[in-house]
Design a protein around this motif. Structure first.
Motif, PDB file in Angstrom:
ATOM      1  N   ARG A  62       0.874  -1.179   0.000  1.00 31.42           N
ATOM      2  CA  ARG A  62       0.000   0.000   0.000  1.00 31.42           C
ATOM      3  C   ARG A  62       0.908   1.225   0.000  1.00 31.42           C
ATOM      4  NH1 ARG A  62      -4.579  -0.104   4.607  1.00 31.42           N
ATOM      5  NH2 ARG A  62      -2.761  -0.622   5.890  1.00 31.42           N
ATOM      6  N   ALA A  63       0.693   2.127  -0.944  1.00 30.92           N
ATOM      7  CA  ALA A  63       1.576   3.282  -1.082  1.00 30.92           C
ATOM      8  C   ALA A  63       0.765   4.559  -1.227  1.00 30.92           C
ATOM      9  CB  ALA A  63       2.485   3.100  -2.297  1.00 30.92           C
ATOM     10  N   HIS A  64       1.202   5.592  -0.546  1.00 31.11           N
ATOM     11  CA  HIS A  64       0.531   6.890  -0.605  1.00 31.11           C
ATOM     12  C   HIS A  64       1.576   7.988  -0.758  1.00 31.11           C
ATOM     13  CE1 HIS A  64      -1.550  10.525   0.900  1.00 31.11           C
ATOM     14  NE2 HIS A  64      -2.595   9.968   0.340  1.00 31.11           N
ATOM     15  N   SER A  65       1.246   8.989  -1.569  1.00 30.86           N
ATOM     16  CA  SER A  65       2.128  10.130  -1.779  1.00 30.86           C
ATOM     17  C   SER A  65       1.483  11.398  -1.244  1.00 30.86           C
ATOM     18  CB  SER A  65       2.429  10.305  -3.271  1.00 30.86           C
ATOM     19  OG  SER A  65       3.077  11.541  -3.498  1.00 30.86           O
ATOM     20  N   ALA A  84       0.170   0.444 -11.672  1.00 37.58           N
ATOM     21  CA  ALA A  84      -0.426   1.172 -10.558  1.00 37.58           C
ATOM     22  C   ALA A  84       0.030   2.630 -10.565  1.00 37.58           C
ATOM     23  CB  ALA A  84      -0.044   0.505  -9.239  1.00 37.58           C
ATOM     24  N   GLY A  85       0.330   3.142 -11.772  1.00 38.37           N
ATOM     25  CA  GLY A  85       0.751   4.532 -11.878  1.00 38.37           C
ATOM     26  C   GLY A  85       2.055   4.777 -11.149  1.00 38.37           C
ATOM     27  N   TRP A  86       2.128   5.871 -10.401  1.00 36.15           N
ATOM     28  CA  TRP A  86       3.350   6.238  -9.700  1.00 36.15           C
ATOM     29  C   TRP A  86       3.782   5.155  -8.709  1.00 36.15           C
ATOM     30  CZ3 TRP A  86       4.195   6.577  -4.512  1.00 36.15           C
ATOM     31  CH2 TRP A  86       3.076   6.537  -3.689  1.00 36.15           C
ATOM     32  N   ALA A  87       2.830   4.409  -8.165  1.00 38.53           N
ATOM     33  CA  ALA A  87       3.144   3.378  -7.166  1.00 38.53           C
ATOM     34  C   ALA A  87       3.949   2.224  -7.758  1.00 38.53           C
ATOM     35  CB  ALA A  87       1.873   2.855  -6.521  1.00 38.53           C
ATOM     36  N   ASP A  88       4.052   2.169  -9.101  1.00 36.99           N
ATOM     37  CA  ASP A  88       4.919   1.156  -9.712  1.00 36.99           C
ATOM     38  C   ASP A  88       6.360   1.298  -9.227  1.00 36.99           C
ATOM     39  OD1 ASP A  88       2.906  -0.013 -11.159  1.00 36.99           O
ATOM     40  OD2 ASP A  88       3.401   0.970 -13.055  1.00 36.99           O
ATOM     41  N   TYR A  89       6.774   2.528  -8.927  1.00 41.29           N
ATOM     42  CA  TYR A  89       8.147   2.736  -8.475  1.00 41.29           C
ATOM     43  C   TYR A  89       8.392   2.155  -7.090  1.00 41.29           C
ATOM     44  CZ  TYR A  89       8.810   5.713 -12.512  1.00 41.29           C
ATOM     45  OH  TYR A  89       8.910   6.172 -13.808  1.00 41.29           O
ATOM     46  N   VAL A  90       7.329   1.967  -6.321  1.00 45.38           N
ATOM     47  CA  VAL A  90       7.422   1.277  -5.038  1.00 45.38           C
ATOM     48  C   VAL A  90       7.309  -0.231  -5.254  1.00 45.38           C
ATOM     49  CG1 VAL A  90       6.415   1.016  -2.742  1.00 45.38           C
ATOM     50  CG2 VAL A  90       6.415   3.269  -3.854  1.00 45.38           C
ATOM     51  N   ALA A  91       6.240  -0.644  -5.932  1.00 51.79           N
ATOM     52  CA  ALA A  91       5.979  -2.078  -6.126  1.00 51.79           C
ATOM     53  C   ALA A  91       7.102  -2.753  -6.899  1.00 51.79           C
ATOM     54  CB  ALA A  91       4.651  -2.258  -6.851  1.00 51.79           C
ATOM     55  N   SER A  92       7.704  -2.034  -7.846  1.00 58.00           N
ATOM     56  CA  SER A  92       8.750  -2.649  -8.662  1.00 58.00           C
ATOM     57  C   SER A  92       9.968  -3.046  -7.841  1.00 58.00           C
ATOM     58  CB  SER A  92       9.179  -1.687  -9.780  1.00 58.00           C
ATOM     59  OG  SER A  92       9.773  -0.516  -9.250  1.00 58.00           O
ATOM     60  N   VAL A  93      10.299  -2.255  -6.836  1.00 61.04           N
ATOM     61  CA  VAL A  93      11.455  -2.579  -5.996  1.00 61.04           C
ATOM     62  C   VAL A  93      11.151  -3.791  -5.120  1.00 61.04           C
ATOM     63  CG1 VAL A  93      13.021  -1.700  -4.218  1.00 61.04           C
ATOM     64  CG2 VAL A  93      12.237  -0.183  -6.050  1.00 61.04           C
ATOM     65  N   VAL A  94       9.932  -3.855  -4.604  1.00 61.07           N
ATOM     66  CA  VAL A  94       9.522  -5.055  -3.854  1.00 61.07           C
ATOM     67  C   VAL A  94       9.648  -6.284  -4.749  1.00 61.07           C
ATOM     68  CG1 VAL A  94       7.590  -6.187  -2.696  1.00 61.07           C
ATOM     69  CG2 VAL A  94       7.984  -3.734  -2.344  1.00 61.07           C
ATOM     70  N   TRP A  95       9.149  -6.168  -5.979  1.00 65.19           N
ATOM     71  CA  TRP A  95       9.234  -7.287  -6.920  1.00 65.19           C
ATOM     72  C   TRP A  95      10.679  -7.673  -7.216  1.00 65.19           C
ATOM     73  CZ3 TRP A  95      11.609  -6.843 -11.722  1.00 65.19           C
ATOM     74  CH2 TRP A  95      11.570  -8.005 -12.508  1.00 65.19           C
ATOM     75  N   ALA A  96      11.548  -6.674  -7.480  1.00 68.25           N
ATOM     76  CA  ALA A  96      12.937  -6.962  -7.842  1.00 68.25           C
ATOM     77  C   ALA A  96      13.665  -7.682  -6.712  1.00 68.25           C
ATOM     78  CB  ALA A  96      13.660  -5.669  -8.203  1.00 68.25           C
ATOM     79  N   LEU A  97      13.421  -7.281  -5.481  1.00 65.32           N
ATOM     80  CA  LEU A  97      14.056  -7.945  -4.345  1.00 65.32           C
ATOM     81  C   LEU A  97      13.552  -9.379  -4.207  1.00 65.32           C
ATOM     82  CD1 LEU A  97      14.010  -4.977  -1.836  1.00 65.32           C
ATOM     83  CD2 LEU A  97      16.058  -6.171  -2.603  1.00 65.32           C
TER      84      LEU A  97
END
Length: 379
Positions: A62-65, A84-97
């Motif tokens: 869950r991400a909020h700006s 997920a729009g801008w939240a991709d920059y958060v979710a993508s790092v979770v995915w990469a790890l």
């Protein structure tokens, strides 16, 4: 920091486990060289992405700006192909790890950023790195800064779909205050180069033109493909492998004027990075000014990623007495940097603003860039 933590509590109903920050960056010299295995020299800005985090009992994000209205964006299972729009920059790092084999659970995130977006100052890398550093700490992953930066690059390349090099994430993760970072993007060796402008009576202005031309992303991809084509024609792994002294002969072997321009820029830009390092090591900070101007001309004429607004910043600043200036970042808008004597900073800034006003252009944002620290935990 308190505001980010307090807003996290209001949004999610519990106190965050910590607060982290990661900076944007300015690239002093070395543009478009990072995806050609070349040399770059960025430094961190004092402008940062600050984020509060808490762990969840499931795998969702869950991400909020603070910059966007509405409720937090929920990504149930981060994976490439979802959006997920801008939240991709958060979710993508979770995915990469996770994809790299690290045990990372779900998180709640609240973010606030002072890094200008669309200004060529790596607001997206700052967001990625603050997420990676927080996850590294929260889940006890034990990863080094460069490892985090490399995973953030993979997140942006594969998940977000932006073919960026490694410079931005490395700068955000690894820079130190008062220094520029010399990075060899092939082997990822780094050296912190002292860059204290105030000590020698200088200032570096960042001029954010506040324009971004719509064709930038597609043209960026074309430049990268053109560089790869040039390397293939020359029989080298990357344009980094073309020696500066052999550039004229290499250009004669290329099939088109377009590719010749791309190759000429990359090879001469790597050489400019080496020249700037030599000047800084010798204590001749003022001597880098003409090298910056050369770099802009190369980006404008050979790589063709400048635009009228960026050219106007450089031309008006130099005419008003700046020691040097060039566009910074990917191009087609965004920002330029201007090296000035401290005493002349006001008159140069005034000249740039007047040049924009006389042409009916939107007033640019101007601020002083002071080399800041890389990503860190605040609490």
């Amino acid at each position: 920091m308190a505001d980010v933590a307090e807003e996290f509590g209001r949004l999610y109903g519990y106190a965050p486990e910590g607060v982290w920050e990661a900076p944007g960056r300015v690239n002093l010299i070395g543009e478009h060289t990072d995806y050609n295995d070349g040399f770059v020299m960025p430094f961190a800005l004092p402008h940062t992405a600050v984020a509060a985090f808490g762990r969840r009992t499931d795998t969702a994000v869950r991400a909020h700006s603070a910059d966007l209205p509405g409720e937090p964006v929920v990504v149930a299972e981060p994976a490439p192909g979802t959006s997920a729009g801008w939240a991709d920059y958060v979710a993508s790092v979770v995915w990469a790890l996770r994809e790299a084999g690290h045990e990372v659970g779900g998180v709640d995130v609240h973010l606030a950023s002072t890094v200008p977006t669309g200004a060529g100052l790596s607001s997206s890398a700052a967001l990625e790195v603050v997420v990676a550093l927080a996850l590294n700490d929260l889940f006890g992953l034990g990863l080094e800064r460069q490892e985090l930066a490399t995973l953030c690059q993979r997140a942006e390349n594969v998940y977000v779909g932006a073919p960026t090099g490694i410079m931005d994430q490395t700068a955000s993760a690894c820079c130190t205050a008062g220094h520029a970072l010399f990075l060899d993007t092939r082997d990822l060796t780094r050296r912190q180069v002292p860059f204290d402008l105030a000590a020698v009576g200088l200032r570096l202005l960042v001029v954010d033109t506040q324009v971004k031309h719509a064709h930038s992303e597609g043209e960026y991809g074309k430049r990268r493909a053109g560089c790869e084509a040039g390397a293939a024609e020359l029989g080298v792994t990357a344009l980094r492998d073309v020696p500066f002294t052999e550039l004229p002969a290499a250009l004669d072997r290329l099939s088109s004027a377009e590719i010749r321009g791309l190759v000429r820029h990359i090879v001469t830009e790597n050489h400019r990075v080496e020249r700037v390092i030599s000047l800084l090591d010798a204590g001749d900070v003022r001597g880098i000014g003409p090298v910056l101007v050369e770099g802009h001309a190369s980006l404008r004429d050979d790589f063709r990623v400048s635009c009228p607004e960026l050219d106007l910043v450089v031309d008006s600043a130099v005419a008003a007495g700046a020691l040097g200036a060039r566009m910074t970042g990917g191009g087609f808008g965004g920002s330029a940097i201007v090296l000035v004597e401290e005493a002349a900073a006001g008159q140069v800034e005034k000249a740039v603003l007047e040049a924009f006003a006389s042409r009916g252009l939107r007033e640019p944002r101007v601020f002083t860039a002071v080399p800041g620290a890389g990503a860190r935990r605040l609490r």
